[in-house]
Motif scaffolding. Structure first.
Motif, PDB file in Angstrom:
ATOM      1  N   MET A 168       0.856  -1.439  -0.032  1.00 28.11           N
ATOM      2  CA  MET A 168       0.109   0.087  -0.184  1.00 28.11           C
ATOM      3  C   MET A 168       0.913   1.231   0.043  1.00 28.11           C
ATOM      4  N   PRO A 169       0.812   2.151  -0.923  1.00 26.52           N
ATOM      5  CA  PRO A 169       1.715   3.150  -0.933  1.00 26.52           C
ATOM      6  C   PRO A 169       1.503   4.403   0.003  1.00 26.52           C
ATOM      7  N   GLY A 170       0.455   4.648   0.375  1.00 26.42           N
ATOM      8  CA  GLY A 170       0.117   5.560   1.376  1.00 26.42           C
ATOM      9  C   GLY A 170       1.075   6.992   0.924  1.00 26.42           C
ATOM     10  N   PHE A 171       1.781   7.875   1.655  1.00 33.11           N
ATOM     11  CA  PHE A 171       2.434   8.937   1.256  1.00 33.11           C
ATOM     12  C   PHE A 171       3.741   8.838   0.903  1.00 33.11           C
ATOM     13  N   ILE A 172       3.938   9.424  -0.403  1.00 35.07           N
ATOM     14  CA  ILE A 172       5.058   9.365  -1.088  1.00 35.07           C
ATOM     15  C   ILE A 172       5.838  10.688  -1.368  1.00 35.07           C
ATOM     16  N   SER A 173       7.374  10.714  -1.606  1.00 29.72           N
ATOM     17  CA  SER A 173       7.743  11.936  -1.705  1.00 29.72           C
ATOM     18  C   SER A 173       7.576  12.370  -3.164  1.00 29.72           C
ATOM     19  N   PRO A 174       7.901  13.640  -3.470  1.00 33.05           N
ATOM     20  CA  PRO A 174       7.939  14.312  -5.018  1.00 33.05           C
ATOM     21  C   PRO A 174       8.552  13.384  -5.871  1.00 33.05           C
ATOM     22  N   GLU A 175       9.844  12.760  -5.484  1.00 35.05           N
ATOM     23  CA  GLU A 175      10.494  12.158  -6.353  1.00 35.05           C
ATOM     24  C   GLU A 175      10.048  10.705  -6.569  1.00 35.05           C
ATOM     25  N   GLU A 176       9.335  10.285  -5.827  1.00 32.89           N
ATOM     26  CA  GLU A 176       8.600   8.955  -6.129  1.00 32.89           C
ATOM     27  C   GLU A 176       7.391   9.191  -6.872  1.00 32.89           C
ATOM     28  N   GLY A 177       6.705  10.382  -6.523  1.00 28.45           N
ATOM     29  CA  GLY A 177       5.531  10.713  -7.361  1.00 28.45           C
ATOM     30  C   GLY A 177       5.978  10.758  -8.834  1.00 28.45           C
ATOM     31  N   LEU A 178       7.188  11.345  -9.068  1.00 26.56           N
ATOM     32  CA  LEU A 178       7.673  11.430 -10.727  1.00 26.56           C
ATOM     33  C   LEU A 178       7.849  10.038 -10.874  1.00 26.56           C
ATOM     34  N   GLU A 179       8.343   8.897 -10.392  1.00 25.04           N
ATOM     35  CA  GLU A 179       8.529   7.750 -10.887  1.00 25.04           C
ATOM     36  C   GLU A 179       7.306   6.875 -10.944  1.00 25.04           C
ATOM     37  N   TRP A 180       6.184   7.420 -10.075  1.00 22.72           N
ATOM     38  CA  TRP A 180       4.870   6.783 -10.378  1.00 22.72           C
ATOM     39  C   TRP A 180       4.421   7.393 -11.730  1.00 22.72           C
ATOM     40  N   LEU A 181       4.410   8.722 -12.122  1.00 22.83           N
ATOM     41  CA  LEU A 181       3.989   9.246 -13.324  1.00 22.83           C
ATOM     42  C   LEU A 181       4.640   8.606 -14.393  1.00 22.83           C
ATOM     43  N   ARG A 182       6.163   8.452 -14.351  1.00 23.33           N
ATOM     44  CA  ARG A 182       6.764   8.016 -15.609  1.00 23.33           C
ATOM     45  C   ARG A 182       6.262   6.605 -15.771  1.00 23.33           C
ATOM     46  N   ALA A 183       5.699   5.815 -14.739  1.00 21.99           N
ATOM     47  CA  ALA A 183       5.485   4.526 -15.172  1.00 21.99           C
ATOM     48  C   ALA A 183       4.008   4.440 -15.514  1.00 21.99           C
ATOM     49  N   GLY A 184       3.583   5.646 -15.667  1.00 27.42           N
ATOM     50  CA  GLY A 184       2.087   5.678 -16.208  1.00 27.42           C
ATOM     51  C   GLY A 184       1.074   5.584 -15.294  1.00 27.42           C
ATOM     52  N   LYS A 185       1.552   5.743 -14.117  1.00 30.21           N
ATOM     53  CA  LYS A 185       0.472   5.638 -12.830  1.00 30.21           C
ATOM     54  C   LYS A 185      -0.093   7.186 -12.403  1.00 30.21           C
ATOM     55  N   VAL A 186      -1.003   6.886 -11.525  1.00 32.81           N
ATOM     56  CA  VAL A 186      -1.857   7.946 -11.055  1.00 32.81           C
ATOM     57  C   VAL A 186      -1.348   8.205  -9.580  1.00 32.81           C
ATOM     58  N   VAL A 187      -1.218   9.456  -9.509  1.00 30.00           N
ATOM     59  CA  VAL A 187      -0.799  10.080  -7.950  1.00 30.00           C
ATOM     60  C   VAL A 187      -1.521  11.215  -7.417  1.00 30.00           C
ATOM     61  N   ALA A 188      -1.781  11.598  -6.397  1.00 28.92           N
ATOM     62  CA  ALA A 188      -2.487  12.534  -5.668  1.00 28.92           C
ATOM     63  C   ALA A 188      -1.466  13.778  -5.320  1.00 28.92           C
ATOM     64  N   LEU A 189      -1.739  15.206  -6.058  1.00 29.42           N
ATOM     65  CA  LEU A 189      -0.687  16.106  -6.139  1.00 29.42           C
ATOM     66  C   LEU A 189      -1.324  17.334  -5.225  1.00 29.42           C
ATOM     67  N   PRO A 190      -0.746  18.205  -4.522  1.00 25.54           N
ATOM     68  CA  PRO A 190      -1.257  19.353  -3.991  1.00 25.54           C
ATOM     69  C   PRO A 190      -1.214  20.433  -5.247  1.00 25.54           C
ATOM     70  N   THR A 191      -2.424  21.155  -5.085  1.00 28.60           N
ATOM     71  CA  THR A 191      -2.065  22.398  -5.986  1.00 28.60           C
ATOM     72  C   THR A 191      -2.786  23.551  -4.888  1.00 28.60           C
ATOM     73  N   GLU A 192      -2.684  24.910  -5.388  1.00 25.08           N
ATOM     74  CA  GLU A 192      -2.912  26.050  -4.518  1.00 25.08           C
ATOM     75  C   GLU A 192      -4.592  26.071  -4.444  1.00 25.08           C
ATOM     76  N   THR A 193      -5.165  25.249  -5.456  1.00 21.93           N
ATOM     77  CA  THR A 193      -6.696  25.330  -5.303  1.00 21.93           C
ATOM     78  C   THR A 193      -7.289  24.029  -4.415  1.00 21.93           C
ATOM     79  N   VAL A 194      -7.060  22.948  -4.985  1.00 18.67           N
ATOM     80  CA  VAL A 194      -7.617  21.830  -4.351  1.00 18.67           C
ATOM     81  C   VAL A 194      -6.648  20.568  -4.656  1.00 18.67           C
ATOM     82  N   TYR A 195      -6.419  19.433  -4.019  1.00 20.02           N
ATOM     83  CA  TYR A 195      -5.680  18.260  -4.373  1.00 20.02           C
ATOM     84  C   TYR A 195      -6.171  17.944  -5.571  1.00 20.02           C
ATOM     85  N   GLY A 196      -5.219  17.340  -6.632  1.00 17.89           N
ATOM     86  CA  GLY A 196      -5.457  16.944  -7.859  1.00 17.89           C
ATOM     87  C   GLY A 196      -5.082  15.452  -8.040  1.00 17.89           C
TER      88      GLY A 196
END
Ligand code: TXA
Ligand code: MG
Length: 308
Positions: A1-29
């Motif tokens: 279960m991934p839970g909370f990940i670092s921005p670097e791990e987030g990049l890895e997930w994105l490169r693998a074609g996977k989906v991650v929740a990221l903060p924005t200044e409006t709402v989480y995306g």
């Protein structure tokens, strides 16, 4: 279960074609590679989102979006003024664009924005493609403004922690394709702020209308009934107050004691999440003035109260 990940791990997930929740200044995306069919499909599946509701594509800057969209002069002017920040522009998609048509619900237009949150910006600056990111909540529900909201709403999605979203309300969407600007969704930038930059009045979204495909009349809904313009409360009702509470409820949440609309917008979704979890049976909301950001707050509340 991934839970909370670092921005670097987030990049890895994105490169693998996977989906991650990221903060924005409006709402989480709920972010995925905007050129990857599989990532787009995963976003729709995770949200339970109808395929007729297109996504917003996020870029590191305006120049990065030039390969995908055609600009109009006034749209460039407002983008220059408000980006990075909570403004989304709907523009014509270039025939050569690599954005899959499934991300745009088969439309010939695409919604784009340049977010200002430092973590989202850092990730975009290290990622070659735009990121598609709807709000990180099941379709039709309340938007998340903290990582804890995301964890509760979408427990299987890895999350990059980014604190509380400062605006707390989604971006304002403008249709930028034609000579005359039109508001498709009121949001974190008030219509008055946009008019001040353009130097003239613009077409406002009609209250509770369906201007953007995703602006379903029923949306942003808590799990219990919500009543607007309350002057007093009924038994078992929680109170969402704006200014000094009109009456006492053991379940009172304050949007802004000082009646500041910016503060109220930032607190709106968080307060609704809390009242949704509280033991009250329904929610009463005090009146919010329909000026400036009050129009965006009332748009969300009206849709939350809509009973289908
Ligand atoms: O602040 C925001 O905009 C957040 C953050 C994560 O960036 N995103 C967000 O996305 O609110 P979402 O998917 O929850 O809402 C996007 C809205 C939907 O109502 C959708 O119908 C509309 O944008 N939209 C997307 N593409 C469109 C298009 N081509 N024409 C008209 N409306 C469009
Ligand atoms: Mg949303």
């Amino acid at each position: 279960m991934p839970g909370f990940i670092s921005p670097e791990e987030g990049l890895e997930w994105l490169r693998a074609g996977k989906v991650v929740a990221l903060p924005t200044e409006t709402v989480y995306g709920l972010a995925g590679d905007g050129y990857n069919l599989h990532a787009i499909a995963a976003i729709y599946a995770l949200k339970g989102r109808p395929s007729t509701n297109p996504l917003i594509l996020h870029y590191r800057n305006k120049e990065a979006s030039d390969v995908d969209v055609e600009w109009t002069p006034w749209a460039e002017k407002v983008a220059h003024h408000f980006w990075p920040g909570p403004l989304t522009l709907v523009l014509s998609k270039r025939s050569t664009s690599r954005i899959p048509s499934s991300a745009c619900a088969e439309l010939t237009s695409v919604a784009i924005r340049v977010p200002s949150h430092p973590i989202f910006q850092t990730i975009l600056s290290q990622y070659p493609n735009p990121l598609a990111a709807p709000s990180a909540n099941p379709s039709g529900g309340l938007s998340p403004t903290t990582s804890q909201h995301v964890k509760r709403l979408l427990p299987t999605v890895p999350i990059v922690e980014g604190g509380t979203c400062i605006h707390g309300l989604e971006s304002t969407i403008l249709d930028g394709r034609f000579c005359i600007p039109r508001v498709l969704r009121p949001g974190a930038i008030s219509v008055e702020q946009i008019e001040a930059v353009l130097g003239h009045a613009i077409d406002r979204a009609i209250p509770n209308s369906v201007e953007a495909p995703g602006m379903l009349t029923s949306h942003y809904k808590p799990s219990k009934p919500l009543r607007l313009n309350a002057q007093t409360i009924l038994p078992q009702e929680g109170l969402l107050a704006f200014g000094p509470p009109c009456t006492y409820s053991p379940w009172t949440l304050q949007l802004s004691l000082a009646t500041c609309l910016t503060e109220a917008a930032a607190n709106l979704f968080s307060a609704l999440h809390s009242l949704d979890l509280a033991p009250c049976k329904s929610i009463a909301v005090m009146p919010i003035p329909h000026i400036g950001l009050g129009q965006s707050i009332n748009d969300r509340l009206t849709r939350a109260a809509w009973d289908l």
